[in-house]
Design a protein around this motif. Structure first.
Motif, PDB file in Angstrom:
ATOM      1  N   UNK A 121      37.519  75.917  24.253  1.00  0.00           N
ATOM      2  CA  UNK A 121      38.281  75.450  23.093  1.00  0.00           C
ATOM      3  C   UNK A 121      39.763  75.815  23.164  1.00  0.00           C
ATOM      4  N   UNK A 122      40.194  76.534  24.213  1.00  0.00           N
ATOM      5  CA  UNK A 122      41.582  76.972  24.295  1.00  0.00           C
ATOM      6  C   UNK A 122      42.499  75.923  24.918  1.00  0.00           C
ATOM      7  N   UNK A 123      42.012  75.247  25.943  1.00  0.00           N
ATOM      8  CA  UNK A 123      42.818  74.204  26.584  1.00  0.00           C
ATOM      9  C   UNK A 123      41.911  73.303  27.412  1.00  0.00           C
ATOM     10  N   UNK A 124      42.462  72.167  27.803  1.00  0.00           N
ATOM     11  CA  UNK A 124      41.695  71.232  28.627  1.00  0.00           C
ATOM     12  C   UNK A 124      41.389  71.850  29.996  1.00  0.00           C
ATOM     13  N   UNK A 125      42.354  72.589  30.539  1.00  0.00           N
ATOM     14  CA  UNK A 125      42.166  73.240  31.851  1.00  0.00           C
ATOM     15  C   UNK A 125      41.062  74.293  31.775  1.00  0.00           C
ATOM     16  N   UNK A 126      41.059  75.078  30.693  1.00  0.00           N
ATOM     17  CA  UNK A 126      40.016  76.102  30.506  1.00  0.00           C
ATOM     18  C   UNK A 126      38.650  75.449  30.350  1.00  0.00           C
ATOM     19  N   UNK A 127      38.602  74.362  29.609  1.00  0.00           N
ATOM     20  CA  UNK A 127      37.342  73.639  29.412  1.00  0.00           C
ATOM     21  C   UNK A 127      36.825  73.106  30.749  1.00  0.00           C
ATOM     22  N   UNK A 128      37.715  72.525  31.529  1.00  0.00           N
ATOM     23  CA  UNK A 128      37.342  71.969  32.827  1.00  0.00           C
ATOM     24  C   UNK A 128      36.769  73.061  33.734  1.00  0.00           C
ATOM     25  N   UNK A 129      37.427  74.219  33.755  1.00  0.00           N
ATOM     26  CA  UNK A 129      36.975  75.340  34.587  1.00  0.00           C
ATOM     27  C   UNK A 129      35.597  75.835  34.137  1.00  0.00           C
ATOM     28  N   UNK A 130      35.439  76.036  32.830  1.00  0.00           N
ATOM     29  CA  UNK A 130      34.175  76.549  32.298  1.00  0.00           C
ATOM     30  C   UNK A 130      33.029  75.579  32.560  1.00  0.00           C
ATOM     31  N   UNK A 131      33.238  74.297  32.262  1.00  0.00           N
ATOM     32  CA  UNK A 131      32.157  73.325  32.423  1.00  0.00           C
ATOM     33  C   UNK A 131      31.827  73.056  33.886  1.00  0.00           C
ATOM     34  N   UNK A 132      32.799  73.214  34.762  1.00  0.00           N
ATOM     35  CA  UNK A 132      32.517  73.048  36.192  1.00  0.00           C
ATOM     36  C   UNK A 132      31.540  74.132  36.658  1.00  0.00           C
ATOM     37  N   UNK A 133      31.812  75.374  36.285  1.00  0.00           N
ATOM     38  CA  UNK A 133      30.917  76.487  36.639  1.00  0.00           C
ATOM     39  C   UNK A 133      29.545  76.257  36.004  1.00  0.00           C
TER      40      UNK A 133
END
Length: 145
Positions: free
Chosen positions: A123-135
């Motif tokens: 929920x912090x940024x699109x980049x953070x979301x992308x990283x979390x969901x990739x893992x």
């Protein structure tokens, strides 16, 4: 990771599955260097609540007036990774929507909650979301093959 399950809901909770799944998730997180050996040994508490109490906690801590699938809470105890509060009713509904079994949905959201406890936040940024969901998605796909 040692798992403590507290079931305050009216639904049966598959404890054996949770223990095995958490062990597999921890191994995958270690392989990817997402979690270190010290954190991997910590205790994780899972609390299962029915809709009304889950909604109350979500409103109190996030200002959102509905029951959600998983909430994560950090711990002050150095031997604990933290606590996840989950709502089986919401998980069952989502499982149906995602064409998954209840156990697979539970596993997905358990992994999601663990990543939150490790500091990931979609929920912090699109980049953070992308990283979390990739893992999350990579590990989930590997463990459900």
């Amino acid at each position: 990771m040692k798992v403590v399950v507290v079931n305050e809901s009216k639904h049966a909770i598959p404890k054996k599955f949770i223990e095995q799944w958490t062990e597999s998730v921890t191994a995958e997180l270690r392989k990817r260097k997402v979690i270190n050996a010290e954190k991997a040994k910590r205790e994780l508490t899972l609390v299962f609540l029915d809709k009304k109490p889950a909604q109350k906690i979500n409103k109190e801590f996030r200002g959102k007036d509905y029951a959600t699938d998983v909430l994560s809470f950090d711990s002050m105890d150095p031997s604990s990774l933290g606590e996840l509060v989950m709502c089986p009713e919401v998980l069952k509904k989502q499982a149906k929507e995602h064409s998954l079994t209840f156990q697979k949905e539970l596993g997905y959201m358990l992994l999601h909650g663990i990543l939150h406890l490790l500091g990931y936040d979609h929920e912090t940024s699109e980049a953070d979301a992308k990283e979390m969901f990739k893992i999350q998605d990579t590990i989930f796909e590997k463990l459900t093959k």
